[in-house]
Scaffold this active site. Structure first.
Site, short mmCIF file in Angstrom:
data_model
loop_
_atom_site.label_atom_id
_atom_site.label_comp_id
_atom_site.label_asym_id
_atom_site.label_seq_id
_atom_site.Cartn_x
_atom_site.Cartn_y
_atom_site.Cartn_z
N GLY A 83 29.38 145.37 90.52
CA GLY A 83 29.19 145.92 89.51
C GLY A 83 30.53 147.04 89.46
N GLY A 112 34.26 153.35 86.11
CA GLY A 112 34.97 154.27 86.13
C GLY A 112 34.62 154.91 87.78
N VAL A 119 30.61 148.11 92.92
CA VAL A 119 30.31 148.35 93.61
C VAL A 119 30.07 146.82 94.23
CG1 VAL A 119 26.93 148.55 94.26
CG2 VAL A 119 28.49 149.66 92.62
N LYS A 160 28.80 151.33 97.98
CA LYS A 160 29.63 151.92 96.10
C LYS A 160 30.95 152.03 96.99
CE LYS A 160 27.57 154.06 92.67
NZ LYS A 160 26.58 154.66 92.42
N ASP A 212 23.92 162.29 84.59
CA ASP A 212 24.24 160.80 83.93
C ASP A 212 23.19 159.91 83.38
OD1 ASP A 212 25.74 159.48 81.88
OD2 ASP A 212 27.08 158.69 83.98
#
Ligand SMILES: *[C@@H]1O[C@H](CO)[C@@H](O)[C@H](O)[C@H]1NC(C)=O
Ligand SMILES: *[C@@H]1O[C@H](CO)[C@@H](O)[C@H](O)[C@H]1NC(C)=O
Ligand SMILES: *[C@@H]1O[C@H](CO)[C@@H](O)[C@H](O)[C@H]1NC(C)=O
Ligand SMILES: *[C@@H]1O[C@H](CO)[C@@H](O)[C@H](O)[C@H]1NC(C)=O
Ligand SMILES: *[C@@H]1O[C@H](CO)[C@@H](O)[C@H](O)[C@H]1NC(C)=O
Ligand SMILES: *[C@@H]1O[C@H](CO)[C@@H](O)[C@H](O)[C@H]1NC(C)=O
Ligand SMILES: *[C@@H]1O[C@H](CO)[C@@H](O)[C@H](O)[C@H]1NC(C)=O
Length: 702
Positions: free
Chosen positions: A435, A438, A442, A455, A552
């Site tokens: 992944g 911004g 990952v 991450k 978020d």
């Protein structure tokens, strides 16, 4: 003029004519040599067995009478001393080669202008009874233009053993009558000069001029004939010798000759048996049979020098320190000279190859190679040192990062694992990326046989390290089936790495909108996802001690496991990181899902998460992307239908919009719109949503 026939040679009258030179006879017994004995006379070295015997007291200085010399004053003033063997002058003695150099008077045969007869002055040299024998290097040499000269010799004491030879020197007379025209400097081959060899072992000779061959007729050109037995290596013919007294003058009347001397009259083997008289008494000495008649000489063994005839430690044969005489004993620069008894060693220097004595030692490891090795070594050393420095710095940096990222604080927390940088590093490669965003990247990893997601935020310092640590601690305590669990973190890097449990199916966003993805979600699944996500968010919002807001909420942050159980990811910590990164003030998040109130006021509340969740529900029932724009946005479409009080059927995803479920979908849409209310108070809490969704999902199953 024709010369006389030589048929009848009246030689045997010579005894009366010759002026015999007599030498003292040799005594038999060797006598010891003492340090009082003179070893030099004038410029001549007198080594034992020779000795200066000027008085009877000196008798022991020579080995025997045959080697006894007198050291007489000579010359007009008697200033210079010279050694004599009898009346024969000794010029040099060579111990090693068993030779000596002496002087003999030159015999002459001259036309006397006054008396008009031939004056004859013949000489003889008598070495009989002495250790000396004429050496083979001597030649009977005759000079003259009208000369026939005999040499009569004897071996030892035996007068019967006579020898006789002669030499003729003539000058060819050319048409002009000048005898000199045929003479050549340096050429002694019968014209003005002749030489003849002598047999071995001679100890006596005398000169005889043939009277019938005289210089009477040529006296105004060549008055004399000369003859002498002399060292041939010391003679070079000159034309002036024929026409003048140059020959006599040149040698001072006496020409040098060489003698071989020897000890006794026996061979080495015979002499060695007679221990008493054996002359080679020094250690490291050897015996050699004389090459010229009976007797032997001694010599130091190879590698030794000194006097082989002396037992004396200092003056006998001693080892030569060859290394002190590099000119004579070669040992090239590449060699290491080492003296040893009787010789020397000269191995090549270490790493050099070849034969040093032959001067072929070559550095096997040439300068270029040395430099190369040195350079490589230097570079290697530098590399190692710089590596160590880097390592040290890296360690220091890691420690600093660890501290800055709240390591000490986290250490005390339980339930959170702190990973070493090295543990995670292997997974941080491009092929492991699952992944991007911004926030950073990952990576998929495998720790303790469990799949994990790592991450890695984009580097940018986390200034609020204490807050970060706190968030990590809080998160680590959050254990809920619908929230992605934080396993641990790594603080030894600038931006801390976070390790989460790995969620296999990816995000809801990908499943809904990626059309390559063939996973079809039925309404039941969607309801379940909505309900459980709401449950997770509600749990976080309602935690007793600390309230955690997401900020978020969006399908991309709702992950699904193998059973399509949703797990919400990306709580607070990522937000902390992201805030630092973007520096956009406090308002951050996906615009498509962002609460306009939060956007306006900059204050994040639970209701902001509720708003975002409303958008997620709309996306779930429509399968359309929530795109924030003035026209044609998902949100707008629903709001418009709601305003007109129209059925929203055509907004629903065709896959799930079957008649019997339309009612349920309507109530879901209705609930979503409530969440999207611009009046924050109108929005339900996450808890309420969760409960309602649970009811809806249960009602459908029934
Ligand atoms: C040398 O000197 C001694 C005595 O001083 C003498 O008897 C002898 O003849 C001399 N020899 C020569 C060659 O002059
Ligand atoms: C004695 O030794 C020297 C030096 O080793 C050598 O030059 C000489 O020829 C030797 N003499 C004889 C008679 O071998
Ligand atoms: C020549 O002979 C005379 C008489 O015999 C003699 O006195 C003279 O010295 C001789 N000359 C030479 C140069 O020998
Ligand atoms: C020189 O030799 C000739 C013969 O060739 C002889 O007749 C003459 O007497 C000799 N002269 C002397 C001075 O001996
Ligand atoms: C030989 O050499 C001498 C000097 O050494 C010289 O006077 C003479 O003229 C030379 N003779 C010839 C034929 O060259
Ligand atoms: C040598 O002497 C002879 C006579 O004896 C004479 O004829 C001749 O010219 C002389 N030569 C020289 C070079 O003096
Ligand atoms: C060797 O010399 C000794 C004395 O010096 C003598 O008695 C002996 O006869 C000589 N032998 C020979 C073969 O000349």
């Amino acid at each position: 003029m024709p010369f006389h026939k030589l048929a009848a040679v009246p030689v045997l009258v010579w005894l009366g004519v010759a002026l015999a030179t007599r030498l003292p006879r040799a005594g038999a017994t060797p006598t010891p040599h003492s340090s009082q004995c003179k070893t030099k006379c004038g410029r001549v070295d007198i080594p034992y067995p020779f000795g200066i015997v000027d008085s009877p007291d000196d008798g022991h200085c020579a080995m025997h009478d045959g080697f006894a010399l007198t050291c007489n004053k000579t010359g007009i003033n008697g200033r210079r001393r010279r050694p004599f063997a009898g009346d024969v002058e000794v010029v040099h003695i060579s111990l090693q080669r068993g030779k000596a150099r002496m002087k003999a008077t030159i015999s002459s045969y001259c036309y006397n202008l006054t008396s008009r007869v031939m004056d004859t002055d013949p000489w003889s040299v008598d070495l009989k009874g002495t250790p000396y024998k004429f050496a083979g290097t001597n030649k009977f040499t005759v000079i003259g233009c009208q000369s026939l000269v005999y040499i009569v010799g004897e071996h030892g004491d035996d007068a019967q053993d006579q020898y006789m030879s002669g030499c003729v020197a003539m000058c060819w007379r050319g048409g002009n009558g000048d005898v000199r025209s045929a003479l050549r400097n340096g050429s002694c081959s019968g014209i003005g000069c002749c030489q003849t060899a002598i047999p071995k072992g001679l100890q006596y000779y005398q000169v005889l001029f043939e009277p019938g061959v005289n210089t009477t007729e040529i006296h105004n050109v060549s008055r004399c004939s000369y003859a002498v037995l002399m060292d041939s290596s010391d003679f070079t013919f000159s034309t002036t010798y024929v026409t003048s007294r140059a020959f006599i003058n040149n040698y001072g009347g006496q020409a040098p000759f060489v003698v071989d001397w020897s000890i006794g009259n026996e061979t080495c083997d015979a002499a060695r048996k007679k221990h008493v008289s054996y002359a080679c008494v020094s250690d490291n000495s050897e015996c050699f049979n004389s090459q010229n008649g009976p007797g032997y000489i001694c010599n130091c063994s190879k590698g030794f020098h000194g006097n082989p005839y002396l037992q004396h430690l200092e003056r006998g044969c001693k080892d030569i320190d060859e290394c002190k005489h590099p000119q004579r004993y070669r040992c090239s620069n590449g060699g290491v000279c080492r003296n040893r008894l009787g010789g020397y060693d000269c191995p090549c220097k270490s790493r050099w190859k070849g034969v040093a004595k032959a001067g072929t030692c070559i550095d096997h490891f040439p300068l270029a190679a040395k430099l190369a090795v040195g350079a490589i070594g230097g570079i290697l050393l530098m590399s190692i040192i710089s590596f160590l420095i880097i390592l040290h710095k890296e360690k220091k940096k890691m420690k600093e990062f660890y501290k800055n990222n709240g390591g000490p604080l986290l250490e005390e927390a339980t339930g959170i694992k702190i990973f070493k940088k090295g543990e995670l590093k292997p997974f941080l490669k491009n092929s492991n990326i699952i992944g991007k965003g911004g926030f950073g990247k990952v990576y998929k990893g495998l720790l303790d046989n469990k799949e994990v997601a790592i991450k890695k935020p984009i580097n940018g310092s986390v200034r609020e390290n204490k807050q970060f640590a706190n968030e990590v601690i809080i998160q680590s305590q959050v254990i809920h089936k619908n929230i992605v669990r934080l396993i641990g973190c790594c603080l030894e890097v600038e931006a801390p790495l976070l390790v989460y449990e790995f969620i296999s199916q990816g995000s809801l966003h990908d499943i809904l909108h990626n059309h390559n993805n063939k996973v079809a979600l039925n309404l039941e699944a969607r309801l379940n996802i909505a309900a459980q996500s709401a449950d997770g968010l509600a749990y976080m919002h309602s935690k007793a001690n600390i309230r955690i807001l997401h900020g978020d909420v969006k399908p991309a942050n709702i992950l699904l496991d193998d059973n399509f159980v949703p797990k919400i990811s990306d709580f607070g910590i990522s937000r902390l990181l992201a805030r630092d990164k973007e520096h956009t003030g406090s308002v951050i998040g996906d615009m498509n899902y962002m609460d306009p109130v939060y956007q306006r006021e900059g204050l994040l509340t639970e209701k902001s998460d509720v708003y975002s969740f409303g958008v997620v529900i709309l996306e779930l029932i429509s399968s359309r992307r929530a795109i924030h724009s003035e026209n044609n946005s998902l949100l707008k479409s629903f709001l418009e239908y709601d305003k007109k009080k129209e059925k929203m059927t055509e907004l629903f995803d065709k896959e799930i919009a079957i008649t019997k479920d339309l009612e349920l979908l309507d109530s879901l849409a209705c609930m979503a719109l409530k969440c999207l209310s611009l009046d924050v108070e109108q929005r339900p809490t996450m808890m309420e949503i969760a409960e309602q969704l649970l009811i809806l999902s249960r009602s459908r199953k029934v």
